[in-house]
Each structure stands twice: as structure tokens, then as C-alpha cells.
Write an enzyme that holds these catalytic residues in place. Structure first.
Site, PDB file in Angstrom:
ATOM      1  N   ASP A 150      -6.464  12.613  11.175  1.00  0.00           N
ATOM      2  CA  ASP A 150      -6.495  12.154   9.773  1.00  0.00           C
ATOM      3  C   ASP A 150      -7.472  10.998   9.598  1.00  0.00           C
ATOM      4  O   ASP A 150      -7.144   9.979   8.991  1.00  0.00           O
ATOM      5  CB  ASP A 150      -5.094  11.759   9.317  1.00  0.00           C
ATOM      6  N   MET A 160       1.370   9.874   3.043  1.00  0.00           N
ATOM      7  CA  MET A 160       2.287   9.882   4.183  1.00  0.00           C
ATOM      8  C   MET A 160       3.411   8.863   4.059  1.00  0.00           C
ATOM      9  O   MET A 160       4.347   8.872   4.848  1.00  0.00           O
ATOM     10  CB  MET A 160       1.512   9.627   5.471  1.00  0.00           C
ATOM     11  N   GLY A 167       0.824  -1.206   0.000  1.00  0.00           N
ATOM     12  CA  GLY A 167       0.000   0.000   0.000  1.00  0.00           C
ATOM     13  C   GLY A 167       0.854   1.249   0.000  1.00  0.00           C
ATOM     14  O   GLY A 167       2.018   1.240   0.408  1.00  0.00           O
TER      15      GLY A 167
END
Length: 549
Positions: free
Chosen positions: A164, A42, A38
Site C-alpha cells: 500500500d 483503513m 488523521g
């Protein structure tokens, strides 16, 4: 043939390593990076093997920033420490196992390896129904509540703000025993708040524009947990409608700020007139999306209470589909037209049970499968009053004790002049008790059968009490703890400790029941004052136990 296959695998690994410099490398001489699984703004997430633990699979997130001085490095380590503490406190928060710095001074942290899908992929697949959405939302809120309640560091409590919350950071892990378990990711970049102010200093912008609160985007120095609640509102809206509340043509900071600050999200009906979303849930989502901080729910506890109430209403609607009537107090009066309830109403008090104020559980076998029931004997006048009033169900257990589950059903009249505590210990080493506990999890409800003390012939009344996701999870936790329990505390001593825990919890239960009645006869203040005045008298009543206690 085998040599050819091995060569192909080696070629594939080398090809991946050429595309990504981390694949095939060891981090800190411990974590062997195997594959990229993934990536986002970030950083990147890799599947790795922990050589110190026999090649156990772990997930390693390597962030997209460098650490060029010791102060920043220490701060990063402190925030990872916070993530690790939260992961130990809540199963809804992904465990952070370790952290470190690469040779290039890039920070990384190691998490538990999870198998499943993130919420973004699930939303795109259109596979969410209302029941599933409520279950996921409830678990998200449990995790956030744990974070907002904070961790202890050097004797101080530090609430933690995620900053977030978005579908990509909500992972639905597949667990063969528990079913789907929600895991909140990326607490490693969270901010912790000082207890004194309840707020955090925003030194730099961290977050995802489509899910940021207006005050977060404005760069206000002081933001609190209600910023997370706004982000949760965006996520809830997207889960329930399949669309983001704001449709933008560009992805610029300015456009997103204008949307979050000034645009009003379309109503659920405007998105899709055929959506069947409970009105209370729609109002909850819109309240979370309030532009002004003061107009949002003030903490996760308020949201959890609303979700529990909505879940109970949904359970009631399911029961209504089988010709049962719904009572707002989470009690369904059971008509004789339903098969399982007809069986209950035909039951007689067992000859081997004393005619006394006792209760005991029983698994009812019907064409609908095994249905958990609780049989209770009460005076006829009390049955007539309590069957139409308010109730509460609690499951109490402690991991360090003998494996017991204390099942408590509280029945009250509206004025709290009459309160009965029906309690029974389920011995989790006993297979019969395990089956009852599992049936409670599987059905999500139980029948409460009333027998009168004066005439213990056939069952007088039957009500159905539904269980919320939190209650079912408590039972699951207890079932899972059986194998790991190595307590030296004996059965009777464990019972006494759980009884003491219940006595301490009674005022909280009464206050919660009082609060749930705030929209009826009395105002909120009158209810709470009345409940407090009754607590001492209610607590002094003896616990109503089954014969085996």
C-alpha cells in the site's frame, strides 16, 4: 479566568468525545486517547498519551475492521510484530510500539508519534524541487529495501511486501538534528513472503486503487516485491510532475484496473515541457511503471543505484554552475577560476608532516565557509593516472566501539592494475574531527589534494568528490552516536576492528566500481570477471593511512 479556561477545555473535550467515541477513553488501561489527527480507508489515527511512560505522546491507529476469532487475532498480532521488527531495523520505517484489541474487538496498534506532514500534503503544496524529491525518494527506497530484505522469525528469513505504497503512507518527520526524515507508515497491514518462493499469497485485496500494480488488482495468488516497485513508480511520477500518471473520471475498480493494465502514462514533456527532470530519472520512473513484472527493476538495490548516480549528476550540475567541469566518474577536475580550488592549488605540504605515503584531513577556510579537504602524497606517475580515473568514498563505524569514523577514499585506474586506499580515522571525541565530519555533511563534497612524493612543493592536482545521501546519513549516524557510546573497547583495538571490517569490504567496493564501469571499455561480464581476478591482489596491498593511525 483560570476556571473559565478550564471549563472551556473540558467542554471542548466533551464535544469531541460526543463526535468520536474513542476520545477521552483509555485503551488497555494504558493509552489515553486525546485527539483525532488523521483518518483514511483503513482506520483512524489518534494522538494519545502512554500512561506507563509518564504521558509520553504516541500515535494510535484503530483499524476499520473487527476481529471475531482467535486465529485472525493471532495473525494480526503477527503482522504487527513484523512492523515492529522493521521499525527497529530501519529509521525510514515508523516504529510500531505495541498493539491490542478494543472492547469492541477492533484491532489497534501504537506507533511513535511523528511531527511533520505526509507526502500527499507536500505534493499538493507544490513545494518539492528536484533535489528535495531525490532526497525523499532515496529514503523511501532505503526503507523498502530493508523490508524486502526481510526479518528473521524462528530461524527463517521473511521478506516483507508493503502492498500500500502511496503519498499518504509516506510521512516527512521534522528532526532538528537530522533535518527531514522519511517514515514509511502502515507496515502493520503488510504481507510477509517466504524466502523459498520469494512471493506471497494474496488472500484478499488490500491497497489503494490509484497506486496498485496490475497483478495486485488482478488478484494473482503470487506477487512479489516488484508490486511495491510499481506503486513506487506511481508515487515517483506524482512527486516529479505534480500529477497522477492516469487521469480518470471515476474511481471505480474497473476503471483503475483498465488504467494500470493498459494505459500508457503521458511523458514528462507532455505533462509540462518546462520540467527539468534528468533523462535517467524519467526512464527509471517509466521502467518502474512497466505493465509486465519482468520489465521493472527487479529489486530496490537497482533503484537505489540509479538514484545515487542521478544525485551525483545533479551535484555535478551544481558544480558546473560555478565554472567547474564534470567527469562521469564522479570526479571533477578543478579549474583555477573557482575560489576554493585556487586556494587548494596554492597549498604546500606542511613542514610538520613527513614526506611519505600518507594522507590527512584539513578544514579549508574560504569565503564559501569551512570546506573539508583530504591531503594525500603519492608518486607523480600515480597522480597523473588516478586523478582522471574512478573512485569511491566509504565511511565506516560501529556503535559498540570507541567512537571512530574510518574515512576511506578508493582510487583505481580503469583496469584495476593500480588501486590506492586512502584512509584516515576521525576520532569523534575530538572537536576538530567532529567539525570535519559536520562539514562533510553540510557541503556534501570534499576536495582531494594531491602532492607528489618527488616534489612536495605546491599541490599538483585537485579533484572534488561528491557524497550521496546515504554517505551523509552515515556521518550523521556516527555524530549522533557519540553521546550514547559507552564502549569499554579501547581506541587501538577499535581501530584494528575497523581495519578488519575494511579488508572484508574491499572486494565489495572493487566489484561495485567494476559494475559502475560496465558501459565503458568492457562488457558487464568482462568487468566483473576482471574485478574478481584482481581482488586477491588488491586486498593484499597495505591500507594507506594517515600518520596518526
Amino acid at each position: 479566568m483560570k476556571t473559565s479556561m478550564l471549563s472551556d477545555i473540558q467542554d471542548e473535550v466533551m464535544h469531541k468525545a460526543e463526535l468520536d467515541g474513542y476520545i477521552g477513553k483509555f485503551l488497555n488501561n494504558r493509552y489515553l486517547i486525546r485527539d483525532l489527527i488523521g483518518k483514511g480507508g483503513m482506520g483512524r489515527v489518534y494522538l494519545a498519551e502512554d500512561a506507563a511512560k509518564g504521558g509520553m505522546p504516541v500515535a494510535v491507529k484503530i483499524l476499520s475492521l473487527s476481529i471475531d476469532n482467535q486465529q485472525i487475532s493471532q495473525r494480526f498480532g503477527r503482522e504487527i510484530f513484523i512492523g515492529a521488527q522493521l521499525g527497529r531495523k530501519s529509521k525510514q520505517i515508523a516504529r510500531v510500539l505495541s498493539y491490542g484489541i478494543t472492547d469492541e474487538k477492533i484491532p489497534f496498534y501504537v506507533m511513535e508519534y511523528l511531527q511533520g506532514r505526509n507526502l500527499k500534503a507536500i505534493i499538493k503544496s507544490n513545494s518539492l524541487n528536484l533535489t528535495k524529491s531525490l532526497e525523499i525518494l532515496y529514503q523511501i527506497c532505503l526503507g523498502l529495501q530493508c523490508a524486502h530484505q526481510g526479518i528473521s522469525l524462528k530461524g527463517e528469513i521473511y521478506p516483507v511486501l508493503h502492498r500500500d505504497i502511496k503519498p499518504e503512507n509516506i510521512f516527512i518527520a521534522e528532526d532538528p538534528k537530522q533535518g527531514d526524515v522519511v517514515k514509511i507508515l502502515d507496515f502493520g497491514i503488510a504481507k510477509f513472503l517466504t524466502e523459498r518462493a520469494g512471493m506471497t499469497l494474496t488472500e484478499s485485496f488490500i491497497g489503494s486503487l490509484p497506486y496498485c500494480s496490475p497483478e495486485h488488482m488482478e488478484g494473482r495468488k503470487l506477487i512479489d516485491v516488484r508490486s511495491d516497485i510499481y506503486s513506487l513508480g506511481v508515487l515517483m511520477y506524482e512527486m516529479l510532475t505534480g500529477q497522477h500518471p492516469f487521469a480518470l473520471k471515476t474511481n471505480s475498480f474497473g476503471d483503475w484496473y483498465q488504467a494500470h493494465k493498459f494505459q500508457v502514462p503521458p511523458t514528462f514533456k507532455e505533462i509540462n515541457p518546462d520540467l527539468k527532470i534528468p533523462r535517467e530519472l524519467q526512464e527509471l520512473v517509466m521502467t518502474c511503471l512497466a505493465k509486465e513484472v519482468k520489465n521493472r527493476p527487479q529489486d530496490m538495490g537497482k533503484i537505489l543505484s540509479s538514484l545515487e548516480r542521478i544525485q551525483q549528476l545533479e551535484n555535478g550540475e551544481v558544480l558546473n554552475s560555478t565554472n567547474q567541469s564534470y567527469n562521469p566518474a564522479n570526479v571533477q577536475l578543478v579549474p583555477v577560476t573557482s575560489i576554493s580550488e585556487k586556494i587548494c592549488l596554492q597549498k604546500t605540504w606542511p613542514v610538520n608532516k613527513p614526506k611519505a605515503l600518507i594522507c590527512f584531513p584539513h578544514l579549508l577556510q574560504s569565503t564559501q565557509g569551512s570546506i573539508p579537504t583530504l591531503w594525500a602524497m603519492l608518486p607523480k606517475k600515480e597522480i597523473d593516472v588516478l586523478v582522471k580515473q574512478i573512485n569511491n568514498t566509504e565511511f565506516i563505524f560501529q556503535k559498540n566501539l570507541y567512537p571512530l569514523l574510518l574515512w576511506v577514499t578508493t582510487l583505481c585506474d580503469k583496469k584495476f592494475d593500480l588501486t590506492r586506499w586512502l584512509s584516515y580515522f576521525l576520532d569523534m571525541k575530538d572537536s576538530k574531527s567532529q567539525k570535519i565530519a559536520q562539514a562533510l555533511v553540510n557541503t556534501g563534497y570534499y576536495h582531494l589534494l594531491f602532492f607528489s612524493l618527488e616534489n612536495p612543493g605546491k599541490c599538483e592536482k585537485v579533484i572534488t568528490l561528491t557524497l550521496c545521501a546515504r554517505q551523509r546519513q552515515q556521518i550523521i549516524d556516527c555524530l549522533e552516536s557519540i553521546e550514547n557510546t559507552k564502549s569499554i573497547i579501547e581506541l587501538n583495538e577499535s581501530k584494528n576492528m575497523l581495519r578488519l571490517h575494511l579488508e572484508k569490504k574491499k572486494p565489495e567496493i572493487i566489484s561495485q566500481l567494476a559494475e559502475n564501469q560496465r558501459n565503458q571499455k568492457f562488457s558487464v561480464r568482462e568487468w566483473l570477471n576482471y574485478a574478481v581476478s584482481k581482488v586477491s591482489r588488491v586486498v593484499s596491498r597495505p591500507v594507506f593511512r594517515g600518520k596518526s593511525v
